[in-house]
Structures are given as C-alpha cells and as structure tokens.
Motif scaffolding. Structure first.
Motif, short mmCIF file in Angstrom:
data_model
loop_
_atom_site.label_atom_id
_atom_site.label_comp_id
_atom_site.label_asym_id
_atom_site.label_seq_id
_atom_site.Cartn_x
_atom_site.Cartn_y
_atom_site.Cartn_z
N GLY A 90 47.02 79.80 50.05
CA GLY A 90 48.13 79.53 50.95
C GLY A 90 48.85 78.29 50.47
O GLY A 90 48.20 77.32 50.07
N LEU A 91 50.17 78.30 50.48
CA LEU A 91 50.89 77.13 50.01
C LEU A 91 50.73 75.95 50.95
O LEU A 91 51.04 74.82 50.59
CB LEU A 91 52.36 77.47 49.77
CG LEU A 91 52.60 78.46 48.62
CD1 LEU A 91 54.07 78.59 48.30
CD2 LEU A 91 51.83 78.07 47.37
N GLU A 92 50.19 76.20 52.15
CA GLU A 92 49.87 75.11 53.07
C GLU A 92 48.61 74.36 52.61
O GLU A 92 48.43 73.20 52.91
CB GLU A 92 49.66 75.65 54.49
CG GLU A 92 50.88 76.33 55.05
CD GLU A 92 50.55 77.25 56.23
OE1 GLU A 92 49.36 77.50 56.51
OE2 GLU A 92 51.51 77.70 56.86
N THR A 93 47.71 75.08 51.91
CA THR A 93 46.47 74.49 51.40
C THR A 93 46.25 74.96 49.96
O THR A 93 45.30 75.70 49.67
CB THR A 93 45.26 74.90 52.28
OG1 THR A 93 45.24 76.34 52.36
CG2 THR A 93 45.33 74.31 53.66
N PRO A 94 47.11 74.55 49.03
CA PRO A 94 47.04 75.07 47.64
C PRO A 94 45.77 74.71 46.90
O PRO A 94 45.42 75.36 45.93
CB PRO A 94 48.28 74.46 46.98
CG PRO A 94 48.59 73.25 47.78
CD PRO A 94 48.16 73.56 49.19
#
Length: 158
Positions: A90-94
């Motif tokens: 997820g780009l929130e938690t790369p």
C-alpha cells in the motif's frame, strides 16, 4: 489470523464462488470486473491496471469519499486458471511489502476462492486486511452470481 514461524502474521479467506474456477480467474484478472467488486469498507470505486504475467506489475486504486488507497505489486506466479501470487504494498505503508496468493479451486460447476495474505509485521494490519479481503470476497461472489457478462474467451497460455 495466525502467527507464522518468522513472527509475522498470515490471514486466509475462503469463499464459495457460484461459477467454475475459469470464470473466477478470468474475472479476477479483468480490470473492468475489478471496478465492480474490489471495494472493501467505505470504498465506492476501484480501478486497476494489470499486467498479468510473471514479472508484470499491477496498480489498484480504491476510492472512498474521503481518500484514496493505492496498492501496487508484481506477479510472481501466474498459473491460469489455478493460482496467482503477487507482492502487495500500500502506498500508505510502502515499507511493508507483503505477499498475496489467490487460489481458484474447482468444485464441480462452482469453485472455491482462497486468498492467503502473509508477511504482516503487525497483527492490527493483518486484522484490517482480513476484514477487507472478506468483504471483497463476498462482493466478488455476489458479482459473479449476478453478472450477465459473457466470458471474454481468454485462452490460458504461458
């Protein structure tokens, strides 16, 4: 949810699908189909760019009224119509790259979808995904039960 030997967490979601596995696989790998069912929680729309081949990448953007959830990954196993395995970030938690395996099991004229998502360092994150994948699997089964969309005539070649 279970804890694996390496201390990470794994979730497994299983759902009966009302159509043969070939159609389940085909719909899972169709960006137009994904728009209809990859909408967990408060997500109201999804769009996908898929390059379904070993080494191919995907991008899925899920939109809620308040935010966007973008996920990217790379296909590691493409075995139509039986199995897909891909990385998931997820780009929130790369920094947290996990792995998803999707199995399509024949059950006569129906099938079973098995989603295994592993490599979570945090149990809370795994729980969130367990709920998300569960909702997605339910919506997917409903989509397949009510879809009048004919088969795209995909041939399964490597």
């Amino acid at each position: 949810m279970e804890k694996t030997a390496d201390g990470n967490h794994r979730i497994v979601v299983r759902r009966k699908m009302p159509v043969p596995r070939e159609l389940v696989y085909e719909s899972w790998t169709d960006p137009e189909s994904i728009r209809e069912w990859m909408c967990p929680g408060d997500v109201i729309s999804a769009e996908a760019t898929l390059d379904v081949r070993v080494g191919g990448a995907f991008r899925i953007v899920m939109r809620s009224k308040e935010r966007m959830h973008e996920h990217v990954g790379t296909y590691e196993v493409v075995d139509p119509p039986a199995k897909l395995r891909f990385t998931w970030a997820g780009l929130e938690t790369p920094e947290e790259i996990t792995r998803v395996t999707v199995e399509f099991v024949a059950r006569g004229q129906e099938s079973e979808l098995i989603i295994t998502h592993e490599g979570f360092s945090k149990g809370k994150e795994a729980e969130r995904y367990e709920m998300g994948w569960g909702t997605i699997a339910d919506k997917f089964a409903g989509y397949l039960a009510h879809s009048s969309k004919p088969s795209r005539g995909v041939s399964f070649r490597h």
